[in-house]
Design a protein around this motif. Structure first.
Motif, PDB file in Angstrom:
ATOM      1  N   GLN A 252      44.910  63.155  38.183  1.00 21.48           N
ATOM      2  CA  GLN A 252      44.517  62.927  36.794  1.00 21.48           C
ATOM      3  C   GLN A 252      44.755  61.459  36.431  1.00 21.48           C
ATOM      4  OE1 GLN A 252      42.848  65.933  36.690  1.00 21.48           O
ATOM      5  NE2 GLN A 252      43.333  65.814  34.521  1.00 21.48           N
ATOM      6  N   PRO A 253      43.965  60.943  35.523  1.00 15.80           N
ATOM      7  CA  PRO A 253      44.198  59.554  35.101  1.00 15.80           C
ATOM      8  C   PRO A 253      45.516  59.448  34.326  1.00 15.80           C
ATOM      9  CG  PRO A 253      42.507  60.584  33.738  1.00 15.80           C
ATOM     10  CD  PRO A 253      42.838  61.560  34.825  1.00 15.80           C
ATOM     11  N   ASP A 254      46.186  58.308  34.431  1.00 15.61           N
ATOM     12  CA  ASP A 254      47.419  58.088  33.669  1.00 15.61           C
ATOM     13  C   ASP A 254      47.238  56.990  32.627  1.00 15.61           C
ATOM     14  OD1 ASP A 254      47.315  55.900  35.310  1.00 15.61           O
ATOM     15  OD2 ASP A 254      49.145  56.358  36.424  1.00 15.61           O
ATOM     16  N   SER A 255      45.989  56.532  32.481  1.00 14.64           N
ATOM     17  CA  SER A 255      45.706  55.490  31.502  1.00 14.64           C
ATOM     18  C   SER A 255      44.305  55.670  30.928  1.00 14.64           C
ATOM     19  CB  SER A 255      45.813  54.114  32.163  1.00 14.64           C
ATOM     20  OG  SER A 255      45.518  53.104  31.212  1.00 14.64           O
ATOM     21  N   CYS A 256      44.204  55.507  29.624  1.00 11.46           N
ATOM     22  CA  CYS A 256      42.918  55.641  28.922  1.00 11.46           C
ATOM     23  C   CYS A 256      42.805  54.471  27.962  1.00 11.46           C
ATOM     24  CB  CYS A 256      42.898  56.976  28.178  1.00 11.46           C
ATOM     25  SG  CYS A 256      41.476  57.209  27.109  1.00 11.46           S
ATOM     26  N   LEU A 257      41.966  53.510  28.335  1.00  5.65           N
ATOM     27  CA  LEU A 257      41.780  52.312  27.509  1.00  5.65           C
ATOM     28  C   LEU A 257      40.640  52.563  26.528  1.00  5.65           C
ATOM     29  CD1 LEU A 257      42.253  49.233  26.954  1.00  5.65           C
ATOM     30  CD2 LEU A 257      40.638  48.778  28.804  1.00  5.65           C
ATOM     31  N   ILE A 258      40.858  52.234  25.281  1.00  7.69           N
ATOM     32  CA  ILE A 258      39.818  52.396  24.264  1.00  7.69           C
ATOM     33  C   ILE A 258      39.452  51.015  23.736  1.00  7.69           C
ATOM     34  CG2 ILE A 258      39.206  53.458  22.052  1.00  7.69           C
ATOM     35  CD1 ILE A 258      41.389  55.582  22.655  1.00  7.69           C
ATOM     36  N   ASN A 259      38.176  50.647  23.909  1.00  2.00           N
ATOM     37  CA  ASN A 259      37.685  49.345  23.445  1.00  2.00           C
ATOM     38  C   ASN A 259      36.797  49.544  22.228  1.00  2.00           C
ATOM     39  OD1 ASN A 259      38.716  47.871  25.712  1.00  2.00           O
ATOM     40  ND2 ASN A 259      36.947  48.514  26.929  1.00  2.00           N
ATOM     41  N   TYR A 260      36.958  48.697  21.230  1.00  2.00           N
ATOM     42  CA  TYR A 260      36.013  48.706  20.107  1.00  2.00           C
ATOM     43  C   TYR A 260      35.271  47.369  20.063  1.00  2.00           C
ATOM     44  CZ  TYR A 260      33.783  48.545  15.637  1.00  2.00           C
ATOM     45  OH  TYR A 260      32.819  48.401  14.662  1.00  2.00           O
ATOM     46  N   TYR A 261      33.938  47.454  20.133  1.00  2.00           N
ATOM     47  CA  TYR A 261      33.088  46.275  20.055  1.00  2.00           C
ATOM     48  C   TYR A 261      32.410  46.251  18.685  1.00  2.00           C
ATOM     49  CZ  TYR A 261      33.064  46.349  25.262  1.00  2.00           C
ATOM     50  OH  TYR A 261      33.400  46.373  26.596  1.00  2.00           O
ATOM     51  N   ALA A 262      32.734  45.282  17.845  1.00  2.00           N
ATOM     52  CA  ALA A 262      31.911  45.033  16.658  1.00  2.00           C
ATOM     53  C   ALA A 262      30.595  44.449  17.178  1.00  2.00           C
ATOM     54  CB  ALA A 262      32.616  44.059  15.727  1.00  2.00           C
ATOM     55  N   SER A 263      29.605  44.280  16.283  1.00  2.00           N
ATOM     56  CA  SER A 263      28.274  43.901  16.778  1.00  2.00           C
ATOM     57  C   SER A 263      28.257  42.550  17.489  1.00  2.00           C
ATOM     58  CB  SER A 263      27.264  43.917  15.634  1.00  2.00           C
ATOM     59  OG  SER A 263      27.675  43.005  14.653  1.00  2.00           O
ATOM     60  N   ASP A 264      29.264  41.700  17.225  1.00  2.00           N
ATOM     61  CA  ASP A 264      29.276  40.371  17.869  1.00  2.00           C
ATOM     62  C   ASP A 264      30.270  40.295  19.038  1.00  2.00           C
ATOM     63  OD1 ASP A 264      31.548  40.641  16.356  1.00  2.00           O
ATOM     64  OD2 ASP A 264      31.404  38.677  15.382  1.00  2.00           O
ATOM     65  N   ALA A 265      30.818  41.439  19.437  1.00  2.00           N
ATOM     66  CA  ALA A 265      31.806  41.408  20.527  1.00  2.00           C
ATOM     67  C   ALA A 265      31.123  41.548  21.881  1.00  2.00           C
ATOM     68  CB  ALA A 265      32.831  42.519  20.337  1.00  2.00           C
ATOM     69  N   LYS A 266      31.775  41.065  22.902  1.00  2.00           N
ATOM     70  CA  LYS A 266      31.264  41.207  24.268  1.00  2.00           C
ATOM     71  C   LYS A 266      32.436  41.153  25.245  1.00  2.00           C
ATOM     72  CE  LYS A 266      30.082  36.344  24.588  1.00  2.00           C
ATOM     73  NZ  LYS A 266      29.806  35.501  23.510  1.00  2.00           N
ATOM     74  N   MET A 267      32.155  41.486  26.498  1.00  2.00           N
ATOM     75  CA  MET A 267      33.200  41.398  27.518  1.00  2.00           C
ATOM     76  C   MET A 267      32.631  40.699  28.733  1.00  2.00           C
ATOM     77  SD  MET A 267      35.563  44.384  29.183  1.00  2.00           S
ATOM     78  CE  MET A 267      36.251  44.887  27.625  1.00  2.00           C
ATOM     79  N   GLY A 268      33.251  39.618  29.126  1.00  2.00           N
ATOM     80  CA  GLY A 268      32.770  38.820  30.247  1.00  2.00           C
ATOM     81  C   GLY A 268      32.869  39.564  31.573  1.00  2.00           C
ATOM     82  N   LEU A 269      32.116  39.072  32.559  1.00  2.00           N
ATOM     83  CA  LEU A 269      32.128  39.689  33.888  1.00  2.00           C
ATOM     84  C   LEU A 269      33.544  39.657  34.470  1.00  2.00           C
ATOM     85  CD1 LEU A 269      28.978  38.327  35.772  1.00  2.00           C
ATOM     86  CD2 LEU A 269      29.447  40.700  35.133  1.00  2.00           C
ATOM     87  N   HIS A 270      33.985  40.802  34.964  1.00  2.00           N
ATOM     88  CA  HIS A 270      35.338  40.921  35.525  1.00  2.00           C
ATOM     89  C   HIS A 270      35.372  42.070  36.514  1.00  2.00           C
ATOM     90  CE1 HIS A 270      35.175  43.981  32.383  1.00  2.00           C
ATOM     91  NE2 HIS A 270      36.075  44.637  33.097  1.00  2.00           N
ATOM     92  N   GLN A 271      36.435  42.129  37.285  1.00  2.00           N
ATOM     93  CA  GLN A 271      36.716  43.293  38.128  1.00  2.00           C
ATOM     94  C   GLN A 271      37.903  44.017  37.493  1.00  2.00           C
ATOM     95  OE1 GLN A 271      37.458  40.768  41.652  1.00  2.00           O
ATOM     96  NE2 GLN A 271      36.117  42.179  42.752  1.00  2.00           N
ATOM     97  N   ASP A 272      37.927  45.351  37.614  1.00  2.00           N
ATOM     98  CA  ASP A 272      39.096  46.112  37.159  1.00  2.00           C
ATOM     99  C   ASP A 272      40.028  46.185  38.355  1.00  2.00           C
ATOM    100  OD1 ASP A 272      37.630  46.452  34.880  1.00  2.00           O
ATOM    101  OD2 ASP A 272      37.607  48.629  34.949  1.00  2.00           O
ATOM    102  N   ARG A 273      41.079  45.358  38.354  1.00  2.00           N
ATOM    103  CA  ARG A 273      41.923  45.348  39.537  1.00  2.00           C
ATOM    104  C   ARG A 273      43.411  45.296  39.226  1.00  2.00           C
ATOM    105  NH1 ARG A 273      39.744  41.881  43.769  1.00  2.00           N
ATOM    106  NH2 ARG A 273      41.601  42.731  44.674  1.00  2.00           N
ATOM    107  N   ASN A 274      43.786  45.786  38.037  1.00  2.00           N
ATOM    108  CA  ASN A 274      45.213  45.893  37.743  1.00  2.00           C
ATOM    109  C   ASN A 274      45.789  47.240  38.193  1.00  2.00           C
ATOM    110  OD1 ASN A 274      44.500  44.012  34.875  1.00  2.00           O
ATOM    111  ND2 ASN A 274      45.847  43.319  36.503  1.00  2.00           N
TER     112      ASN A 274
END
Ligand SMILES: O=C(O)CCC(=O)C(=O)O
Ligand SMILES: [Fe+2]
Length: 200
Positions: free
Chosen positions: A99-121
């Motif tokens: 089972q997952p032990d982490s649940c990340l919740i992101n909120y993007y307003a209309s001007d938000a963005k997320m740059g290219l990345h790898q999930d590696r933590n």
């Protein structure tokens, strides 16, 4: 249900019905009441445009000390438990006993963005990341495992769920932009993204 593939990411179109999306939104509101959204600062000092919070034993965050998982919210409180309706989505799509032990919740307003990345933590990249979209559409960009290669894009819609696993687990990805007004799920607009992860 339609499954699209984008550079090895599995996109389950409309995995959630409108009524399931509404229920999940209420669930997210419950989490956010206990663990309010905050705007992480990147190690370089720049504030992210996305607001974040988490549920689970570990929450992802970023501050002057870098990107990492933490056992408490920046306000010092433990993260709320991962809600069962969110776990059901993991179970339905991955079939994994783990089972997952982490649940990340992101909120993007209309001007938000997320740059290219790898999930590696996370400590073990054999486990997938499962990503759920609610609200306004977001333009997902996916590349390969190296920065700077060719990328492909697709609009994620409310109710879509992406499984980032297997060979694609470390593919670069990001959200280029939000299409304001494309969904009426969130009364004030914007996009919510929920990712389920095995952090440890
Ligand atoms: O918002 C999304 O669809 C992706 C979010 C993401 O890549 C992340 O939180 O690591
Ligand atoms: Fe990511």
């Amino acid at each position: 249900m339609t499954i699209l593939r984008l550079r090895g990411f599995e996109i389950h179109k409309s995995h959630l019905t409108l009524s399931a999306q509404r229920t999940l939104l209420d669930t997210v509101r419950g989490v956010v009441k206990q663990a309010p959204f905050f705007r992480p600062v990147m190690p370089g000092g720049q504030q992210m445009s996305v607001r974040m919070t988490s549920a689970g034993d570990y929450g992802w965050l970023s501050d002057a000390q870098g990107y990492r998982y933490a056992e408490v919210h920046p306000n010092g409180s433990p993260w709320p438990a991962i809600p069962s309706d969110v776990l059901t989505i993991w179970n339905d799509l991955t079939g994994l006993e783990r089972q997952p032990d982490s649940c990340l919740i992101n909120y993007y307003a209309s001007d938000a963005k997320m740059g290219l990345h790898q999930d590696r933590n996370e400590t073990d990249f054999r486990w997938p990341v499962v990503s759920i979209s609610l609200g306004d559409e977001g333009l997902l960009r996916v590349g390969g495992q190296k920065r700077g290669g060719k990328t492909d894009s697709l609009w994620l819609q409310s109710g879509d769920v992406v499984v980032m696993g297997g060979e694609a687990r470390l593919n670069y990805h990001g959200i280029d932009r939000i299409r304001a007004g494309s969904s009426t799920l969130l009364p004030k607009g914007g996009r919510i993204n929920i990712t389920l992860r095995v952090a440890t």
